[in-house]
Design an enzyme around this catalytic site. Structure first.
Site, PDB file in Angstrom:
ATOM      1  N   ASP A 206       0.837  -1.196   0.000  1.00 30.55           N
ATOM      2  CA  ASP A 206       0.000   0.000   0.000  1.00 30.55           C
ATOM      3  C   ASP A 206       0.875   1.250   0.000  1.00 30.55           C
ATOM      4  O   ASP A 206       1.906   1.295   0.689  1.00 30.55           O
ATOM      5  CB  ASP A 206      -0.897  -0.025   1.242  1.00 30.55           C
ATOM      6  CG  ASP A 206      -1.790   1.190   1.348  1.00 30.55           C
ATOM      7  OD1 ASP A 206      -2.668   1.347   0.487  1.00 30.55           O
ATOM      8  OD2 ASP A 206      -1.601   1.984   2.288  1.00 30.55           O
ATOM      9  N   GLU A 268       0.936  -0.539  -5.034  1.00 34.52           N
ATOM     10  CA  GLU A 268       0.256   0.683  -5.449  1.00 34.52           C
ATOM     11  C   GLU A 268       1.317   1.731  -5.743  1.00 34.52           C
ATOM     12  O   GLU A 268       2.149   2.038  -4.890  1.00 34.52           O
ATOM     13  CB  GLU A 268      -0.658   1.156  -4.321  1.00 34.52           C
ATOM     14  CG  GLU A 268      -1.402   2.438  -4.605  1.00 34.52           C
ATOM     15  CD  GLU A 268      -2.222   2.911  -3.414  1.00 34.52           C
ATOM     16  OE1 GLU A 268      -3.185   3.656  -3.635  1.00 34.52           O
ATOM     17  OE2 GLU A 268      -1.886   2.559  -2.258  1.00 34.52           O
TER      18      GLU A 268
END
Length: 533
Positions: A206, A268
Site C-alpha cells: 500500500d 500501489e
C-alpha cells in the site's frame, strides 16, 4: 500448485488475481461484516470462477477508521474477521484449491493505537522516539510546513507529550513511519517474514510511492491545476510523494521477499504511465508488478484505448512483466462509466492483453456504484472532504450473492447497504449461460487453455471504425482480438481466414469463418484463431 510453468515463467505471470475486501465478501456470524469463515465458505465460487490468486485488503487488528489500513498490530488477525488459526486453515484450503493468497502490506503508516506509536509519542527520549516523523513547530508555533493530508487539512498533528508535531499522509490517527530509521525497516521485514512463514504467497504494498518524505521538510509548491479539485490537491506533492529514496525502501522489501521462493511483490504506485517503469527496478529489482490502472483512466474509444495500451507497453523496462487492473476498493466502478454492454468488451480486453489481469470483487457481475445514504457513510475521506463525488463506500458495499434484501451476504444488517435492485447478483448470473459472470469464467478458462493468451507477444493492429484490435502471437499460433467499442455494428477485415473461439455475447459457437471478414455486432468482441500462414 506449481512455482513455474513449463517454460520457466513465474506463477504470477500466468495468474488471474482477484481482489477481495474481506469485510464485504461474506459474513458467516451474522454481525453484518465479512470474515475469514465467510471466505472459506466461498472457495467453491472462486474455484468455479477460475481465479489463480486472491488479494485481501487488510485483515490485521485495527480500529478500522480507514477500512483496516490503520493497523494496531501487524502480526494478528482482527477478532472481527477471525483468528490466526482460521487464517492458517484458509491458506491451506486455498492452496488445496489451487489458489494463492496475497495480503495487503501497509508499511507507510500505522494506527495511533499501535504500541510503536504509543511508545514513540510518550517522550522524545523513548526507545522508539524516531520511529515516526516528528518535527518542532514553526516559529509561529504552527505546523512545520505546508504539507497537506490526503484526507484534508494540515498533515501535521500536535502531540502535547512530546511538544512536537507528527506527520500523517492520511488520517491524523494514521501516523507515518520513519523509513529513514533502520529499526523501522527491520521491524517491517519481521512483519513480512511472519506472514511469509505462514504460507502467504506475497504482498500488495500500500502507498509504496510515499514511504520517504523530504528530509529538509520543504514546502510543496502550488498546484496550477488545482481548480475544481478537492482542497488536499491544492499543492503539488513534490516533497512528500515519489521521492528518489523511496525506491531504496521498495528494494529493501523485495530483498526480503526474494528470500522466499515463489512469492510476489506487487504495489500501489503513483505517477503517469511514463513513470511506472522505475518501480520495476533495473540493477536492483523492486516490484514484480507495479499495479497499472491506465484502462480505468482512459477515454473509452478505440483510438484512445489503442494509445493508452501502446504508451504503457512502451514505458516498460526490458524484461518487465505487464499488469492490468480494472477495479479496486478505492477506484470507482468502471461499469458505471462505460455501461453494462461495454463491460463485456472490457472483460475480453483485460483477459487478452499481455500481462497479469487484476479485477475487484463484483466486477465479474458488472457491479456499479451502490448509493450510500449520508447517515451510512463510513469513508473518512467523504466525511472530511465531502461534496466531490469521491466517496469510496459505493465500491465497498457488500457482495451481492442473491436478490434478497441482504444479498445473501449476511443474516444480520450489512455494515454498508446494498443496492435496492438486487437483480444483478452472482446466483442469477450463474444460472444465466450468457451473463457477464459466465463471460469472465469463459475468458479465464480460455486464457488457461491457450498459452498464447498468457505468454504470446502483443502485436498491435491499426484500429479504426470504433474497433480496437490486436494480435497475440506465440510460435505458430496467432490469435486476433477485435473489440467493437460502439453500440453500432462494424465490419472488420484482416489478412487470413480463421476460426472464432469466443464472442463477448457468448452465442457464437466455435466456428470457421468463410473469409477474412466478420460483422461485429454492437458492443461485441471476438477472439479469432488465425490459420497459420
Amino acid at each position: 500448485m506449481t512455482a513455474e510453468s513449463n517454460d520457466g515463467t513465474a506463477w504470477w505471470q500466468s495468474a488471474v488475481i482477484y481482489e477481495i475486501s474481506l469485510i464485504s465478501f461474506q459474513d458467516c456470524n451474522g454481525d453484518g461484516k465479512g470474515d475469514l469463515a465467510g471466505l472459506l465458505s466461498r472457495i467453491e465460487y472462486l474455484k468455479w470462477l477460475g481465479v489463480d490468486a486472491v488479494w485481501l485488503t487488510p485483515i490485521y487488528k485495527s480500529p478500522f477508521r480507514d477500512l483496516g489500513y490503520d493497523i494496531s498490530d501487524y502480526c494478528s488477525v482482527d477478532p472481527a474477521f477471525g483468528s490466526l488459526d482460521e487464517l492458517d486453515w484458509l491458506i491451506t484450503r486455498l492452496h488445496e484449491a489451487g489458489i494463492r493468497l496475497v495480503l495487503d502490506l501497509v508499511p507507510n503508516h500505522t494506527s495511533n493505537d499501535h504500541s510503536w506509536f504509543v511508545e514513540s509519542s510518550s517522550s522524545p527520549n523513548s526507545a522508539k522516539a524516531d520511529w515516526y516523523i516528528w518535527a518542532d513547530p514553526a516559529e509561529n508555533g504552527g505546523p512545520p510546513n505546508n504539507w497537506l493530508s490526503r484526507f484534508g487539512g494540515t498533515a501535521w498533528e500536535w502531540c502535547e507529550a512530546r511538544r512536537q508535531y507528527y506527520y500523517h499522509s492520511f488520517l491524523a490517527e494514521q501516523p507515518d513511519l520513519n523509513w529513514r530509521n533502520p529499526a523501522v525497516r527491520a521491524a517491517i521485514a519481521d512483519v513480512m517474514r511472519f506472514w511469509l512463514d505462514r504460507g502467504v504467497d506475497g504482498f500488495r504494498v500500500d502507498a509504496s510511492a510515499v514511504l520517504i518524505k523530504d528530509d529538509l521538510l520543504r514546502d510543496n509548491p502550488p498546484n496550477p491545476q488545482a481548480k475544481g479539485k478537492p482542497p488536499p490537491q491544492r499543492h503539488t506533492p513534490v516533497f512528500t510523494d515519489d521521492r528518489p529514496e523511496t525506491m531504496q525502501c521498495i528494494e529493501f522489501m523485495r530483498h526480503v521477499i526474494d528470500g522466499y521462493p515463489e512469492r510476489l511483490l506487487c504495489g500501489e504506485v503513483q505517477g503517469k504511465t511514463d513513470r511506472i517503469g522505475h518501480f520495476y527496478g533495473t540493477d536492483c529489482p523492486r516490484l514484480h508488478l507495479p499495479l497499472n490502472f491506465a484502462l480505468l483512466d482512459s477515454q473509452w474509444d478505440s483510438l484512445s484505448l489503442q494509445a493508452t495500451i501502446d504508451a504503457y507497453y512502451n514505458a516498460l523496462p526490458e524484461g518487465a512483466w505487464p499488469v492490468w487492473v480494472i477495479g479496486g476498493h478505492d477506484k470507482q466502478r468502471i461499469a458505471g462509466k462505460i455501461g453494462q454492454a461495454q463491460m463485456r468488451v472490457l472483460a475480453m480486453l483485460l483477459m487478452t492483453l499481455r500481462g497479469t489481469p487484476f479485477f475487484y470483487m463484483g466486477d465479474e457481475i458488472g457491479r456499479e456504484r451502490v448509493p450510500i445514504p449520508p447517515d451510512r457513510i463510513h469513508d473518512p475521506f467523504e466525511k472530511l472532504v465531502p461534496g466531490y463525488g469521491l466517496c469510496r463506500d459505493p465500491e465497498r458495499a457488500p457482495m451481492r450473492w442473491d436478490d434478497s434484501p441482504t444479498g445473501g451476504f449476511t443474516s444480520g444488517r450489512p455494515w454498508l447497504p446494498l443496492e435496492p435492485d438486487g437483480s444483478r447478483n452472482v446466483g442469477q448470473q450463474r444460472r444465466n449461460e450468457r451473463s457477464v459472470l459466465q463471460l469472465f469464467r469463459a475468458l479465464i478458462a480460455l486464457r488457461r487453455e491457450r498459452p498464447c493468451l498468457r505468454y504470446g507477444d502483443y502485436v498491435p493492429v491499426r484500429s479504426h471504425d470504433d474497433v480496437l484490435a490486436f494480435k497475440r502471437v506465440l510460435d505458430r499460433t496467432t490469435l486476433l482480438v477485435a473489440l467493437n467499442v460502439s453500440a453500432e455494428p462494424r465490419n472488420w477485415d484482416w489478412e487470413s481466414v480463421g476460426r472464432v473461439l469466443l464472442s463477448t455475447h457468448l452465442d457464437r459457437p466455435p466456428q470457421s469463418l468463410p473469409d477474412a471478414r466478420i460483422l461485429l455486432r454492437g458492443n461485441e468482441g471476438v477472439i479469432i484463431e488465425l490459420a497459420p500462414r
